[in-house]
Structures are given as structure tokens and as C-alpha cells.
Motif scaffolding. Sequence first.
Motif, PDB file in Angstrom:
ATOM      1  N   CYS A 150       2.626  -8.156   4.915  1.00  0.00           N
ATOM      2  CA  CYS A 150       1.188  -8.234   4.605  1.00  0.00           C
ATOM      3  C   CYS A 150       0.766  -9.689   4.428  1.00  0.00           C
ATOM      4  O   CYS A 150       0.650 -10.200   3.314  1.00  0.00           O
ATOM      5  N   LEU A 183       3.928  -1.229   6.635  1.00  0.00           N
ATOM      6  CA  LEU A 183       3.557  -2.408   5.841  1.00  0.00           C
ATOM      7  C   LEU A 183       4.667  -2.723   4.848  1.00  0.00           C
ATOM      8  O   LEU A 183       5.088  -1.854   4.078  1.00  0.00           O
ATOM      9  N   TYR A 186       4.340  -5.513   0.350  1.00  0.00           N
ATOM     10  CA  TYR A 186       2.969  -5.217  -0.087  1.00  0.00           C
ATOM     11  C   TYR A 186       2.807  -5.596  -1.553  1.00  0.00           C
ATOM     12  O   TYR A 186       3.612  -5.228  -2.398  1.00  0.00           O
ATOM     13  N   SER A 193      -3.149  -8.319   0.981  1.00  0.00           N
ATOM     14  CA  SER A 193      -2.400  -7.107   1.339  1.00  0.00           C
ATOM     15  C   SER A 193      -3.355  -5.983   1.701  1.00  0.00           C
ATOM     16  O   SER A 193      -3.160  -5.254   2.689  1.00  0.00           O
ATOM     17  N   ALA A 197      -3.827  -4.260   5.436  1.00  0.00           N
ATOM     18  CA  ALA A 197      -3.695  -2.797   5.554  1.00  0.00           C
ATOM     19  C   ALA A 197      -4.921  -2.193   6.253  1.00  0.00           C
ATOM     20  O   ALA A 197      -4.787  -1.330   7.126  1.00  0.00           O
TER      21      ALA A 197
END
Length: 259
Positions: A150, A183, A186, A193, A197
Amino acid sequence: MGKCISVANQKGGVGKTTTSVNLASCLGANKKKVLLIDMDPQGNASSGVGTDKESVDASVYDVLINSAPLKDVIVETEFDNLWLCPSAIDVAGAEIEMVDVEKREFLMKNAIEQIKNEFDYIIIDCPPSLGLLTLNAFVASDSIIMPIQCEYYALEGLSQLTATVRTVKKQLNPSIEIEGVLLTMYDVRTNLSLLVAQEVKKYYGDKLYKTVIPRNVRLSEAPSYGQPINYYDKSSKGSECYMKLAKEVIKMNKKTAKK
């Protein structure tokens, strides 16, 4: 017949090997028979399940270069339902040696076809590059899991990898699909992050796993003890998340099988 999944990203440090090792182990913990193939010359997936790449009798190099049957190279690990095709130091030279070999992109596919029925899942840990080793993994695979960190440049690398998958699908392996995007690292405390996403969800829709892998100290420690996270610290957040991911992968493949 088993399902062969490559875990790949040409960018290093995104949790690719961590995902390969821990997903394979958690699938094994869910009573699935799993083979982990370490295609990365660094051999971190091998050491991650307690195997020293300098002391193995045979490795993925022998499969690719010496035509050794995969069944003769596979070793059983100490973890439930988990077998390993280890890497070794000489795998680094395999790409150069493969250059002049006829149908060089199909070497791993031909090897896997001999044992594919014996496993529920075959997980391939790819090198952090898009050379002949990764190409062999893609040609042999039914699908690809793409872990992404991320961070700001994550999507850039993901688009390059997706383009490579499209090329492989068009020219070498028409059945390959994107299994899912994962992901990693995170951090719930950062807006970044969350933004990454949202962007990944926009482009990949339901290919984005519901499970996200957090930054977790125990996940970072586990490889140095040669153990997957669900053995090193079963109660850790990292273990819980990879167990969730394994269940998500199993569930998605059950749905696919019914179609």
C-alpha cells in the motif's frame, strides 16, 4: 486436478514470498495438499519453511536445466500437508542457460503436468523480475496472485504486471487468469493505505481480496525461524489474516469449480 497459482510482482519488497509461504502453509492447515515451488534464486521461500538452499540435493534448477522429474526434487516439510520444490544458488544462472533451449518457456509447465493431479494447490514463488523464470511460472500456472504494498507507486507496477499477463495469455497460455490482488503492509492509520485500496478496487473490482495483510512484527520475524506464521505465532494478526486469505482462496475456487 490441482490448481497452479503463481505469486508474482516485479517489484521487490511487496510481501510476495511472505504470501507464497504463508498462503501455502495455511492452505495445508485447511487440509489441502500443497506444493510450494521456489522459483526465486534468493531461495527465501525455501528458508521460510526451514530448508537451507545450500544443502539441498536437488532443486528447481535440476527440473529446468537437467530435466529432473519434479517428483524426484520435491521434499516434504515438517508442516502439515506442505511439500517444497526448493531453490538453490545455481538457479541464478538458469535464465542464461535456458536462452538457447527449444520451447524454453514450457519447461516448468511440462514438469508440473507430471504431478499436478497429486496436489490440491501448487503455489509458485516467482522472482521479483519478469525474466524467463517468471515466464516459465506464468506458462505453467492457471492463475496469478499479485501482492501489492500500500504505497504510492503500487498501481504503476501492477499495471505493468497486468500487461505482461495479457501478453502471456495471448501468446503462450490462453487459460491464465488473475486469481486475485492482495493488499500487503496495510496500515489502518494512514490515508495512503485507504487511497491505494480504493484505487485497486476501482480497477480490479471483485479480483481484490477482502482480506488485507497488515504490517505485523511477527510476520517479519517468522522467516528467520524457518516457520510459516501460523506455526511461529498462530494467535498473531498476521496468522489470522493469512488463514482468512487461505479460506477466501478455497471458497473462490469452489465457486469457480461449480460454474
